[in-house]
Scaffold this active site. Sequence first.
Site, short mmCIF file in Angstrom:
data_model
loop_
_atom_site.label_atom_id
_atom_site.label_comp_id
_atom_site.label_asym_id
_atom_site.label_seq_id
_atom_site.Cartn_x
_atom_site.Cartn_y
_atom_site.Cartn_z
N TRP B 325 0.83 -1.21 0.00
CA TRP B 325 0.00 0.00 0.00
C TRP B 325 0.87 1.27 0.00
O TRP B 325 0.52 2.27 -0.60
CB TRP B 325 -0.92 0.02 1.24
CG TRP B 325 -1.60 1.34 1.40
CD1 TRP B 325 -2.69 1.78 0.72
CD2 TRP B 325 -1.21 2.40 2.28
NE1 TRP B 325 -3.01 3.06 1.12
CE2 TRP B 325 -2.12 3.46 2.07
CE3 TRP B 325 -0.20 2.57 3.21
CZ2 TRP B 325 -2.05 4.67 2.76
CZ3 TRP B 325 -0.12 3.77 3.91
CH2 TRP B 325 -1.03 4.79 3.68
N HIS B 326 2.05 1.17 0.65
CA HIS B 326 2.90 2.36 0.73
C HIS B 326 3.50 2.75 -0.61
O HIS B 326 3.94 3.88 -0.78
CB HIS B 326 4.02 2.15 1.76
CG HIS B 326 3.53 2.26 3.17
ND1 HIS B 326 2.94 1.21 3.83
CD2 HIS B 326 3.52 3.30 4.05
CE1 HIS B 326 2.59 1.59 5.04
NE2 HIS B 326 2.93 2.85 5.20
N GLY B 327 3.55 1.83 -1.55
CA GLY B 327 4.08 2.20 -2.85
C GLY B 327 4.35 0.99 -3.71
O GLY B 327 4.50 -0.12 -3.20
N PHE B 468 1.88 8.39 -0.79
CA PHE B 468 1.15 7.14 -0.57
C PHE B 468 -0.33 7.34 -0.78
O PHE B 468 -1.09 6.45 -0.72
CB PHE B 468 1.43 6.58 0.84
CG PHE B 468 2.90 6.45 1.14
CD1 PHE B 468 3.78 6.04 0.15
CD2 PHE B 468 3.41 6.76 2.38
CE1 PHE B 468 5.14 5.93 0.42
CE2 PHE B 468 4.76 6.65 2.66
CZ PHE B 468 5.63 6.24 1.66
#
Lengths: 93, 468
Positions: B325-327, B468
């Site tokens: 999810w962060h990248g 994000f």
Amino acid sequence: MGNGEHSEVNRGQGGLRPARTAAIIIYATFALLILTIPQSLPNWLRDMEESPVQQVLLHAASGVEAAAQAVGLDVPYRRARAAFHAWSGKEDD
Amino acid sequence: MLFPTISFAVFFAVVFPITWGLNSRNTWKKWFLVAASYYFYAFWRVEFTVLLAASSVGNYLVALLLGALPDGRARRLVLWLAVAANLSVLGFFKYWDFFAAQLINLAGVFGVVGNVPFVEVALPVAISFLTFHALSYIIDVYDRTLKPTTSLVDILLYISFFPHLIAGPIVRAAKFLAQTTHASYQSDVRLAASVFLIVGGLFKKVIIANYLSTDFVDGVFRAPADYSSLDLLLGMYAYAIQIYCDFSAYTDIAIGVANLLGYQFPQNFNQPYRALSVQDFWRRWHITLSTWLRDYLYIRLGGNRGGRIRTYVNVMITMLLGGLWHGASWNFVLWGGLHGAALVVERAFGWTGAPRTRLGAALAWVVTFHFVCLTWVFFRSPSNEATYAYFTTLFSGASWSTTMTPLVASVLVLGALTQVLPTRWFEALETRYDAGSLAFKVALPFAVIFLISVAAPSGIAPFIYFQF
């Protein structure tokens, strides 16, 4: 990661004050900052796209800047900034 | 529009009195806040406001449908389609190019020339947080823990409300909508908490995070081989403090600003580097994300109800997806996987409770803190090669000189104090401030912001979590 409840800490649950008091604090703080760091608002306005509204606001902000500088309200900021730069070795771009 | 800028100060100076001026007309107030939020969002790219509006209206209609349908297959299908649609938008903008590259690489392994097109579109700011808010709403409606609202403006405001729009905190639909449906139920604000959160947030972002980033962390992570082992060790600690001060500053200011407009958000951080286990860390770091992942992913996968192995698998899936999810990068996946593995190890060995002795607590803190710091290297490094170069030089012990300046060392110590000082001290200060005269209430924020301006760098870097 567990099924148990997380504790959500909420600081400052008490201390309800009227929005009116908050307004006084917000605008008084802004006013003091505009008077003691008087170049900030004109600099910000100069970076904006040129328009009649921007010109009027820039004219007004420049007037405040000139008045604040005339009575020396900007001196503490300039001196403190110079002292910080001397200590840290930093410079304004 | 970044929080610590004159642009935002002017924006808020206009929004604040109009919001309270409309307090007796709740619907007008909400429409005004929606308009202000879309204006705030349009500062990045005006065309993405269409995406924001489409997501809000689409999820509003889906929730109404979910509310009207009886329990059964059709209702479940509507939920899955809605979740898939939300995730598809997120996936298209955020992950398409990443997965296209992986497919091409995989095809190359088998000697096939892959031809997956890259879209190379700009990532809409806030798309992850927007998706989390939307999913929270429709899943709660599906679970019948929340009734779908018939008020479109409530959903438009819930998803777009400018304090939490860009980087959270993630506010649950039930908690937010309860505040929008009450017609002007209050005209008071949590003043002291708001002032401390905003002023403290400005200090953490403008002074601590900015100087750590520009004067030290960016350099050591850009070319780790050019620095000494001591620099890389300090760089690791400095990044831990930088990312905390950067991200917690954003959410602190967001909470304070929302408070001043009469809305309450949950707290997102609770001195995370005091954690005595990785599980404890996730109860203190980005609390609204970890509780979101727990409630909408981990528990839905079965949580700890399927036996020991199944629980470990669920923990790993949750943390790997949390990392992704962060990248769109394997570094983030690896970071999530390491945290997942640590959580599994803690569960397996029963290390999740508080240590019984002081020595045990000290040891647990040292291990947890260094595990978190070491994994931040995966998070911060631009590639796996860069991570390898960082660790190789760090553990080579090649040189123990440092390029850290007194200014950076000072802000590092100040940043560490945010974790060390007891929260009751801050609460005591808030109480004193709250009891002070009006002149004192003005003088304190003015003095602190004045001093922040004196020591501020020339430009303000964007918040880390914007990407994000």
